[in-house]
Scaffold this motif. Structure first.
Motif, mmCIF file in Angstrom:
data_model
loop_
_atom_site.group_PDB
_atom_site.id
_atom_site.type_symbol
_atom_site.label_atom_id
_atom_site.label_comp_id
_atom_site.label_asym_id
_atom_site.label_seq_id
_atom_site.Cartn_x
_atom_site.Cartn_y
_atom_site.Cartn_z
ATOM 1 N N PRO A 145 -21.876 39.553 31.596
ATOM 2 C CA PRO A 145 -21.314 40.016 30.320
ATOM 3 C C PRO A 145 -20.038 39.269 29.929
ATOM 4 N N ALA A 146 -19.230 38.911 30.916
ATOM 5 C CA ALA A 146 -18.000 38.175 30.607
ATOM 6 C C ALA A 146 -18.300 36.749 30.171
ATOM 7 N N PHE A 147 -19.462 36.216 30.579
ATOM 8 C CA PHE A 147 -19.853 34.860 30.194
ATOM 9 C C PHE A 147 -20.568 34.806 28.848
ATOM 10 N N GLY A 148 -20.776 35.970 28.225
ATOM 11 C CA GLY A 148 -21.373 35.969 26.893
ATOM 12 C C GLY A 148 -22.530 36.915 26.685
ATOM 13 N N TRP A 149 -23.126 37.425 27.762
ATOM 14 C CA TRP A 149 -24.259 38.344 27.610
ATOM 15 C C TRP A 149 -23.718 39.755 27.390
ATOM 16 N N THR A 180 -10.715 46.947 19.817
ATOM 17 C CA THR A 180 -9.974 47.926 20.610
ATOM 18 C C THR A 180 -10.888 48.984 21.196
ATOM 19 N N CYS A 181 -12.138 49.028 20.785
ATOM 20 C CA CYS A 181 -13.060 50.049 21.263
ATOM 21 C C CYS A 181 -13.835 49.514 22.453
ATOM 22 N N CYS A 182 -13.582 50.057 23.637
ATOM 23 C CA CYS A 182 -14.238 49.616 24.866
ATOM 24 C C CYS A 182 -15.293 50.640 25.251
ATOM 25 N N SER A 183 -16.547 50.232 25.175
ATOM 26 C CA SER A 183 -17.669 51.095 25.523
ATOM 27 C C SER A 183 -18.645 50.316 26.383
ATOM 28 N N TYR A 184 -19.317 50.995 27.293
ATOM 29 C CA TYR A 184 -20.275 50.307 28.150
ATOM 30 C C TYR A 184 -21.424 49.717 27.335
ATOM 31 N N ARG A 185 -21.704 50.287 26.157
ATOM 32 C CA ARG A 185 -22.751 49.743 25.295
ATOM 33 C C ARG A 185 -22.343 48.407 24.677
ATOM 34 N N ARG A 186 -21.044 48.185 24.548
ATOM 35 C CA ARG A 186 -20.570 46.905 24.037
ATOM 36 C C ARG A 186 -20.526 45.855 25.136
ATOM 37 N N VAL A 187 -20.365 46.283 26.389
ATOM 38 C CA VAL A 187 -20.283 45.344 27.508
ATOM 39 C C VAL A 187 -21.661 45.004 28.056
ATOM 40 N N PHE A 188 -22.502 46.029 28.263
ATOM 41 C CA PHE A 188 -23.814 45.831 28.884
ATOM 42 C C PHE A 188 -24.915 45.989 27.844
ATOM 43 N N PRO A 189 -25.637 44.934 27.509
ATOM 44 C CA PRO A 189 -26.808 45.082 26.642
ATOM 45 C C PRO A 189 -27.908 45.863 27.359
ATOM 46 N N ASN A 190 -28.841 46.393 26.589
ATOM 47 C CA ASN A 190 -29.924 47.173 27.185
ATOM 48 C C ASN A 190 -30.734 46.348 28.178
#
Length: 341
Positions: A145-149, A180-190
């Protein structure tokens, strides 16, 4: 942010810390006891115990990260880098723990299934490479996720930047694609979540269960052979007392393994599939329910190495000796005080 929303968020964090801090402390202390027991006993300084030591380190790191896992289910105001670290680092520690657990089970499985080739395993010939295998792939996958996914530029599905209730007001500094909104849905795609659950986690758990069942099956066959030899030597058709003791010990082993699996793995499997079901249905669920399920699921899974370590007297003997010395000194102190009185 509205005062009501701030109070609700604070209460959820208090619930997380109330559940995870005692559990995390117990996991860390128990791992430290076993690690020190292995470090102090030079007879345990061999490759199999080094693998187990790596597992204990990963388990202790999982205990440290345990309070942060339920926090991943809450929406928070964090920058991109902080949000990525808050989600990818606990995920890396969890995957590293799982890979180490599979490696330890595989090493012991080969020891029982194929003892003649046990010392020629690639893990024993190249221990640094084996450590690299159980630590590097989890790190690379967790950092994807940090690399773009990720879904960082997409909309906020969890209502972080919108009113979640008629009594709450939206955040004043949020936009549709706010950072500013940190959510696991924004970090981890399905797709990332499905791949981790059904491509890494579930196969690893099934592999561990399969190897454990195979070992029990082999043990049962060896036990039957031993009983058959006893009867041929004694020339009797009835089971002797020694055979009954062996059968009773095997039954206890099967019961212990079954109870350990039910107590340690079933809660996590329930938590994992409930999360996937909620993700598929795209529905909101109670934060308290997520907190309780995540704490019990991850916490129960982290107990598995402790069960493997605490049942081995060689690992816990230094701790028992220390406790006996402290208890002896305390009794001497109490006796001297009574004499003085």
């Amino acid at each position: 942010m509205d005062d009501t929303e701030s109070f609700a968020g604070l209460s959820r964090e208090q619930l997380i810390y109330a559940i995870t801090v005692p559990l995390s402390t117990s996991i860390i202390l128990a791992n430290l006891v076993i690690i020190l027991g292995i470090a102090w006993n030079r007879q345990l300084h061999n490759t199999p115990n080094y693998f187990f030591l790596s597992l204990l380190v990963a388990d202790m790191c999982t205990g440290v990260a345990l309070p942060f896992v339920p926090l991943m289910g809450l929406n928070r105001e964090l920058s991109f880098s902080s949000c990525m670290v808050a989600h990818t680092f606990p995920n890396f520690l969890f995957l590293a723990f799982l890979f180490n657990l599979v490696m330890v089970h595989y090493e012991r499985y080969i020891c029982i299934v194929d003892p003649l080739h046990y010392n020629n395993l690639w893990m024993h010939r190249s221990f640094p490479l084996a450590l690299l295998v159980v630590w590097l792939p989890p790190l690379l996958y967790a950092c994807l996720p940090a690399f773009g996914w990720n879904n960082w530029t997409g909309p906020d599905w969890n209502g972080c930047c919108c009113a979640t209730s008629q009594y709450l007001t939206p955040l004043s500094n949020c936009s549709t694609n706010g950072t500013t909104c940190c959510s696991y849905r924004r970090v981890f795609p399905n797709a990332f979540i499905y791949l981790e659950v059904y491509g890494l986690v579930l196969p690893a758990i099934l592999t561990i269960a399969g190897m454990t069942g195979r070992v029990l099956w082999i043990t049962r066959g060896q036990l039957k052979d031993i009983c058959r030899l006893h009867r041929s030597v004694d020339r009797g058709s009835q089971a002797s007392d020694q055979e009954q003791r062996l059968n009773l010990r095997y039954t206890r082993c099967v019961v212990a393994v079954s109870l350990t699996f039910l107590a340690c793995w079933v809660p996590y499997l329930i938590y994992m599939h409930v999360c996937v079901a909620v993700l598929l249905s795209d529905t909101k669920w109670s934060s308290n329910t997520h907190i309780v399920l995540s704490c019990t699921g991850i916490g129960s899974m982290a107990v598995v190495p402790l069960v493997l370590g605490l049942v081995n007297k060689q690992y816990t003997e230094p701790a028992y000796k220390l406790l006996r010395k402290l208890r002896g000194r305390w009794r001497k102190t109490q006796a001297s005080e009574e004499v003085a009185v």
